[in-house]
Design an enzyme around this catalytic site. Structure first.
Site, PDB file in Angstrom:
ATOM      1  N   GLY A  23       0.787  -1.235   0.000  1.00  0.00           N
ATOM      2  CA  GLY A  23       0.000   0.000   0.000  1.00  0.00           C
ATOM      3  C   GLY A  23       0.814   1.277   0.000  1.00  0.00           C
ATOM      4  O   GLY A  23       0.333   2.318   0.451  1.00  0.00           O
ATOM      5  N   ASN A  25       1.617   3.061  -2.595  1.00  0.00           N
ATOM      6  CA  ASN A  25       0.965   4.028  -3.484  1.00  0.00           C
ATOM      7  C   ASN A  25      -0.267   4.638  -2.823  1.00  0.00           C
ATOM      8  O   ASN A  25      -0.524   5.835  -2.969  1.00  0.00           O
ATOM      9  CB  ASN A  25       0.606   3.375  -4.818  1.00  0.00           C
ATOM     10  CG  ASN A  25       1.784   3.346  -5.778  1.00  0.00           C
ATOM     11  OD1 ASN A  25       2.226   4.387  -6.247  1.00  0.00           O
ATOM     12  ND2 ASN A  25       2.313   2.159  -6.023  1.00  0.00           N
ATOM     13  N   MET A 101      -3.884  -6.941  -7.375  1.00  0.00           N
ATOM     14  CA  MET A 101      -3.244  -8.010  -8.145  1.00  0.00           C
ATOM     15  C   MET A 101      -4.194  -9.042  -8.746  1.00  0.00           C
ATOM     16  O   MET A 101      -3.768 -10.126  -9.129  1.00  0.00           O
ATOM     17  CB  MET A 101      -2.197  -8.713  -7.282  1.00  0.00           C
ATOM     18  CG  MET A 101      -1.063  -7.805  -6.820  1.00  0.00           C
ATOM     19  SD  MET A 101      -0.211  -6.922  -8.161  1.00  0.00           S
ATOM     20  CE  MET A 101       0.667  -8.284  -8.916  1.00  0.00           C
ATOM     21  N   HIS A 120       0.879   0.903 -13.290  1.00  0.00           N
ATOM     22  CA  HIS A 120       1.564  -0.308 -13.720  1.00  0.00           C
ATOM     23  C   HIS A 120       3.069  -0.041 -13.767  1.00  0.00           C
ATOM     24  O   HIS A 120       3.492   0.980 -14.310  1.00  0.00           O
ATOM     25  CB  HIS A 120       1.055  -0.728 -15.105  1.00  0.00           C
ATOM     26  CG  HIS A 120       1.692  -1.980 -15.594  1.00  0.00           C
ATOM     27  ND1 HIS A 120       1.360  -3.217 -15.092  1.00  0.00           N
ATOM     28  CD2 HIS A 120       2.677  -2.186 -16.499  1.00  0.00           C
ATOM     29  CE1 HIS A 120       2.103  -4.134 -15.679  1.00  0.00           C
ATOM     30  NE2 HIS A 120       2.913  -3.541 -16.535  1.00  0.00           N
ATOM     31  N   ASP A 156      -3.803  -4.033 -19.015  1.00  0.00           N
ATOM     32  CA  ASP A 156      -2.723  -3.038 -19.079  1.00  0.00           C
ATOM     33  C   ASP A 156      -2.638  -2.312 -20.415  1.00  0.00           C
ATOM     34  O   ASP A 156      -1.545  -1.988 -20.881  1.00  0.00           O
ATOM     35  CB  ASP A 156      -1.365  -3.701 -18.768  1.00  0.00           C
ATOM     36  CG  ASP A 156      -1.284  -4.177 -17.326  1.00  0.00           C
ATOM     37  OD1 ASP A 156      -1.920  -3.561 -16.462  1.00  0.00           O
ATOM     38  OD2 ASP A 156      -0.589  -5.173 -17.078  1.00  0.00           O
ATOM     39  N   GLN A 184       9.070   7.005  -8.518  1.00  0.00           N
ATOM     40  CA  GLN A 184       8.323   7.760  -9.527  1.00  0.00           C
ATOM     41  C   GLN A 184       6.825   7.471  -9.442  1.00  0.00           C
ATOM     42  O   GLN A 184       6.001   8.365  -9.651  1.00  0.00           O
ATOM     43  CB  GLN A 184       8.848   7.452 -10.935  1.00  0.00           C
ATOM     44  CG  GLN A 184      10.294   7.842 -11.127  1.00  0.00           C
ATOM     45  CD  GLN A 184      10.573   9.281 -10.742  1.00  0.00           C
ATOM     46  OE1 GLN A 184       9.834  10.183 -11.122  1.00  0.00           O
ATOM     47  NE2 GLN A 184      11.630   9.503  -9.960  1.00  0.00           N
TER      48      GLN A 184
END
Ligand code: NHR
Ligand code: GAR
Length: 234
Positions: A23, A25, A101, A120, A156, A184
């Site tokens: 977690g 992000n 996932m 992604h 994706d 990033q």
């Protein structure tokens, strides 16, 4: 029926975040204080580290464990139906996949089309799917990175919102490369969520247009017109 994309009680658009693991992000998004309300964090894994973070921050959490539907006639469809119910209780304007996932069925994806985004860990369309850092190292690419995109039923491959590229160094391992990319990811994902919440993203075929920021509120306009000394950071 899809409930209308509702604003939260505070007038901000509601967001539901789906996770499966650590977690980080999710944390980057929450800590960026985006112009939206994180209504809930939902995990398909009971042990996901991101659940503890959400609870500590007073965000509602829920677990929809995909293994509970393993014996259903169609386990993926059954899991997705349960997940959809859990999500729609919060009437989100935006659904954010943050290290989630499980591949989602076309029915699920259609339900959230135009309002579901994913991060992604590759420069799409290179390396869709899993183990992206390992595959990039194996191929000897010089540039790798991450992509925030709208989710479509082709894995994706939805319209790209924003990407960041990082160099691949000769001595990189999966760990060092994934850490460089993750840094990033943490810059990109909060911005993408903010852009969506501000209504600044337009899907145009496969391309996404970022509309310029507008300042509507009189108070905001007054601030924009002011000379601020010293300059405000950030
Ligand atoms: N679903 C659809 N329909 N479209 C996308 O673009 C999606 C999606 C679901 C998840 C994230 C994605 C990624 O960013 C995502 C994008 C999981 C797998 C996978 O193979 C692949 C891609 C992504 C997420 N999952 C295995 C599965 O059988 C399970 C792996 C595991 O549990 O560890 O679902 O990379
Ligand atoms: C991130 O690197 C994200 O891009 C990736 O998993 C990590 C989750 O980290 N997503 C996928 O690989 C999706 N298949 P986090 O839980 O710390 O945000």
């Amino acid at each position: 029926m899809t409930p209308p994309a509702a604003g939260g009680t505070d007038g901000l658009p509601s967001v539901v975040v789906l996770i499966s693991g650590r977690g980080s992000n999710l944390r980057a998004i929450v800590e960026s204080a985006p112009p939206c309300r994180i209504a809930a964090v939902i995990s398909n894994r009971p042990g996901a580290g991101g659940l503890a973070f959400a609870r500590e921050h007073g965000i509602a959490t829920e677990v929809v464990d995909h293994t509970a539907w393993a014996d259903a006639a169609d386990p993926r469809a059954a899991f997705d139906a349960a997940l959809m119910q859990a999500i729609d209780r919060h009437r989100p304007a935006l659904l954010v996949l943050a290290g989630f996932m499980r591949i989602l069925t076309p029915g699920f994806v259609d339900h959230y089309v135009g309002r579901m985004i994913n991060i992604h860990p590759s420069l799409l369309p290179s390396y869709p799917g899993l183990h992206t850092h390992r595959r990039a190292l194996e191929d000897g690419v010089r540039l790798h990175g991450c992509t925030v995109h709208f989710v479509t039923s082709t894995l994706d491959s939805g319209p790209i919102i924003v990407q960041a590229a990082v160099p691949v160094h000769p001595d990189d391992t999966e760990d060092t490369l994934s850490a460089r990319v993750l840094e990033q990811e943490h810059r990109l994902y909060p911005r993408a969520v903010s852009w969506f919440a501000q209504g600044r993203l337009r899907i145009d075929g496969n391309r996404v247009r970022l509309l310029p920021a507008t300042t509507h509120a009189p108070a905001e306009q007054a601030r924009a017109a002011a000379l601020v000394v010293p300059a405000l950071d950030g």
